[in-house]
Design a protein around this motif. Structure first.
Motif, mmCIF file in Angstrom:
data_model
loop_
_atom_site.group_PDB
_atom_site.id
_atom_site.type_symbol
_atom_site.label_atom_id
_atom_site.label_comp_id
_atom_site.label_asym_id
_atom_site.label_seq_id
_atom_site.Cartn_x
_atom_site.Cartn_y
_atom_site.Cartn_z
ATOM 1 N N GLU A 103 0.842 -1.201 0.000
ATOM 2 C CA GLU A 103 0.000 0.000 0.000
ATOM 3 C C GLU A 103 0.871 1.242 0.000
ATOM 4 N N ALA A 104 0.350 2.302 -0.591
ATOM 5 C CA ALA A 104 1.088 3.560 -0.629
ATOM 6 C C ALA A 104 0.107 4.723 -0.637
ATOM 7 N N ALA A 105 0.535 5.834 -0.044
ATOM 8 C CA ALA A 105 -0.225 7.085 -0.141
ATOM 9 C C ALA A 105 0.162 7.746 -1.457
ATOM 10 N N VAL A 106 -0.815 8.008 -2.307
ATOM 11 C CA VAL A 106 -0.540 8.570 -3.636
ATOM 12 C C VAL A 106 -1.268 9.900 -3.802
ATOM 13 N N SER A 107 -0.684 10.757 -4.612
ATOM 14 C CA SER A 107 -1.284 12.077 -4.845
ATOM 15 C C SER A 107 -1.224 12.411 -6.331
ATOM 16 N N ARG A 108 -2.274 13.058 -6.812
ATOM 17 C CA ARG A 108 -2.272 13.620 -8.162
ATOM 18 C C ARG A 108 -3.302 14.751 -8.209
ATOM 19 N N THR A 109 -3.201 15.575 -9.208
ATOM 20 C CA THR A 109 -4.081 16.742 -9.295
ATOM 21 C C THR A 109 -5.426 16.363 -9.894
ATOM 22 N N ASP A 110 -6.483 17.043 -9.386
ATOM 23 C CA ASP A 110 -7.816 16.805 -9.938
ATOM 24 C C ASP A 110 -8.127 17.848 -11.000
ATOM 25 N N ALA A 111 -9.378 17.903 -11.426
ATOM 26 C CA ALA A 111 -9.785 18.820 -12.497
ATOM 27 C C ALA A 111 -9.596 20.283 -12.101
ATOM 28 N N ASP A 112 -9.604 20.565 -10.789
ATOM 29 C CA ASP A 112 -9.414 21.941 -10.300
ATOM 30 C C ASP A 112 -7.961 22.230 -9.946
ATOM 31 N N ASP A 113 -7.063 21.340 -10.390
ATOM 32 C CA ASP A 113 -5.623 21.499 -10.163
ATOM 33 C C ASP A 113 -5.277 21.470 -8.679
ATOM 34 N N ARG A 114 -6.039 20.696 -7.917
ATOM 35 C CA ARG A 114 -5.752 20.507 -6.508
ATOM 36 C C ARG A 114 -5.197 19.100 -6.296
ATOM 37 N N TYR A 115 -4.250 18.994 -5.348
ATOM 38 C CA TYR A 115 -3.701 17.682 -5.039
ATOM 39 C C TYR A 115 -4.724 16.874 -4.232
ATOM 40 N N VAL A 116 -4.997 15.666 -4.689
ATOM 41 C CA VAL A 116 -5.898 14.750 -3.993
ATOM 42 C C VAL A 116 -5.096 13.532 -3.562
ATOM 43 N N SER B 253 -4.852 9.720 -1.807
ATOM 44 C CA SER B 253 -5.619 8.498 -1.572
ATOM 45 C C SER B 253 -4.642 7.347 -1.317
ATOM 46 N N ILE B 254 -5.187 6.180 -1.049
ATOM 47 C CA ILE B 254 -4.370 4.991 -0.816
ATOM 48 C C ILE B 254 -4.484 4.069 -2.022
ATOM 49 N N ALA B 255 -3.351 3.658 -2.557
ATOM 50 C CA ALA B 255 -3.326 2.744 -3.701
ATOM 51 C C ALA B 255 -2.711 1.421 -3.274
ATOM 52 N N THR B 256 -3.231 0.336 -3.823
ATOM 53 C CA THR B 256 -2.714 -0.998 -3.537
ATOM 54 C C THR B 256 -2.041 -1.571 -4.774
ATOM 55 N N VAL B 257 -0.883 -2.143 -4.581
ATOM 56 C CA VAL B 257 -0.166 -2.833 -5.652
ATOM 57 C C VAL B 257 -0.061 -4.302 -5.265
ATOM 58 N N SER B 258 -0.649 -5.170 -6.063
ATOM 59 C CA SER B 258 -0.655 -6.597 -5.766
ATOM 60 C C SER B 258 0.509 -7.309 -6.435
ATOM 61 N N ASP B 259 0.782 -8.512 -5.966
ATOM 62 C CA ASP B 259 1.757 -9.422 -6.587
ATOM 63 C C ASP B 259 3.174 -8.864 -6.601
ATOM 64 N N ILE B 260 3.560 -8.172 -5.530
ATOM 65 C CA ILE B 260 4.964 -7.794 -5.361
ATOM 66 C C ILE B 260 5.726 -9.048 -4.936
ATOM 67 N N LEU B 261 6.785 -9.377 -5.645
ATOM 68 C CA LEU B 261 7.563 -10.577 -5.345
ATOM 69 C C LEU B 261 8.674 -10.251 -4.350
#
Length: 455
Positions: free
Chosen positions: A281-294, A296-304
């Protein structure tokens, strides 16, 4: 070490270094949680708060905890050796040297001198758990005997008489792993140790998903056991070693408790290198339509992961398990440049990694395209067939249940230069596993086999 009455000496400067690293990690977590913790607290909820005031408080608490560990002896730093160490650094005498243009070595010189003073200069009475060449160079320059040095991963084999498991201990370890860490109801946490390459591996994957900022990466859970490299065990302290030459005799003795008898003070130890699939799991950020940073938590599966685990055993049962050293991290494989490359990767992966399954030399390149074996009371068969030009399929069967691993050319990787000339982008040959979608299909097949043989 405490179990076998061996003292572990930690020079005071080394303990300080450890404390500084722990404090720095704590501070990194504190900073990263800063804004989010404030938002949680503002919402009227209990925020993530640490009982420690600052990095100094963390360091002092760590040092206090370290001093409480059984059989750990802190070697105090003496004023005289601190002065000699500083002299070695300034005059650039081993272990003094330059690192990126900066003179270093005072700490190493001082703690090494203090340690030697504690044994009256008898280097042969010490075992250094280190791979640092500066230590060897320093002792050579001081006209002392060469040191006995071992990497942490080799410590078990150095201190104890160990032998390759012939089939009795491995099923015990696997049963414990499945019951305690991979069961659906299990609340036990599988500690895989430090994962220094996890951040970069997850960042690469999430960047492809459009997340330019990735923070606070951590293993969330272990999902599958996909490989077990040969297990080594500490030999039992009894006269029956010769009788355990074959697997059947060893198995019967294990059931009678010869690996860690109840009246033994010292538990016997096994070491296994495990291949695992995990979710991160990781905390991820990217800009939305209003150019604001949002965020959230992203999951990456099958890490060896590849991690060395040490198991303590008493009376044929696992009593404790711990990670040894750092876990190696591998990301997702994005394909192969040819079917032959993919087949070679498959054979390399499963050779010696599925306990009890011995891949014949030359398989499947030679005439025999199929092999079978009886493992832990189960029947397993692997067969190979060519399905198209440079494409192939592996059929795996355990007790009549069948799955396939397929390799096929992905036409989407073909790029054209005009009407006739073309070339393939890297990774044109893709693997797929019939049982489930996986970003590591080779290891997903291995996990499927291991679960049916040992779960």
């Amino acid at each position: 070490m405490a179990e076998v009455d061996i003292a572990t000496w930690v020079p005071e400067p080394v303990a300080w270094e450890w404390a500084q690293h722990v404090a720095a990690d704590w501070d990194t977590v504190r900073v990263r949680l800063g804004d989010e913790a404030k938002a949680v607290k503002k919402a009227g909820l209990t925020a993530f708060e640490s009982p420690y005031v600052d990095v100094q408080d963390v360091a002092e608490n760590f040092l206090a905890k370290l001093a409480e560990v059984p059989h750990v002896v802190i070697i105090p730093l003496s004023a005289e050796n601190a002065r000699k160490g500083l002299r070695d650094q300034i005059l650039q005498r081993p272990p003094g040297r330059k690192k990126e243009g900066t003179k270093t070595g005072a700490s190493d010189s001082a703690w090494l001198r203090d340690t030697l003073d504690s044994v009256d200069g008898d280097v042969t009475s010490l075992l250094f758990v280190s791979e640092d060449g500066d230590l060897r160079a320093a002792l050579e320059s001081w006209d002392m005997d060469p040191p006995l040095m071992r990497a942490l991963k080799d410590l078990l084999a150095t201190l104890f008489k160990v032998t390759a498991d012939t089939g009795a201990v491995t099923p015990v370890l696997l049963s414990y792993i499945f019951e305690h860490f991979l069961a659906d109801h299990s609340s036990d946490v599988f500690e895989v140790g430090v994962t220094p390459k996890l951040q970069s591996a997850v960042e690469y994957i999430l960047d492809e998903r459009g997340y330019p900022r990735v923070d606070n990466v951590a293993i969330n859970r272990i999902t599958q056991l996909v490989g077990v490299l040969p297990v080594v065990v500490e030999e039992a302290e009894d006269s029956g070693t010769d009788e355990r030459a074959n697997a059947n005799e060893e198995t019967s003795k294990l059931r009678r408790g010869m690996y860690g008898q109840a009246d033994h003070k010292t538990p016997h130890t096994a070491m296994a290198t495990l291949m695992l699939l995990a979710d991160a799991e990781a905390a991820v950020s990217r800009t939305d339509a209003d150019d604001r940073y949002v965020t959230s938590i992203a999951t990456v599966s099958d890490i060896l992961l590849r991690v060395v685990m040490v198991f303590d055993l008493r009376a044929g049962k696992v009593t404790a398990v711990r990670a040894e050293g750092e876990a190696e991290v591998f990301g997702h494989h994005e394909g192969y440049d040819s079917g032959e490359d993919a087949l070679s990767a498959f054979v390399d992966a499963i050779t010696d990694s599925i306990p009890g399954v011995q891949v014949p030399d030359g398989w499947p390149y030679e005439q025999e395209k199929e092999f079978q074996a009886e493992v832990n009371g189960h029947y397993v068969r692997l067969g190979f067939s060519v399905t198209d030009a440079d494409a192939w399929e592996i059929e795996a069967q355990v007790d009549g249940e069948v799955v396939e691993l397929g390799c096929a050319y992905d036409v989407g990787h073909r790029a054209w230069l005009g009407r006739e000339d073309s070339f393939d982008w890297p990774g044109a040959y893709q693997l797929s596993f019939s049982e489930a979608s996986s970003s590591n299909p080779i290891w997903a097949l291995a996990a499927w086999i291991i679960e049916r043989l040992y779960r």
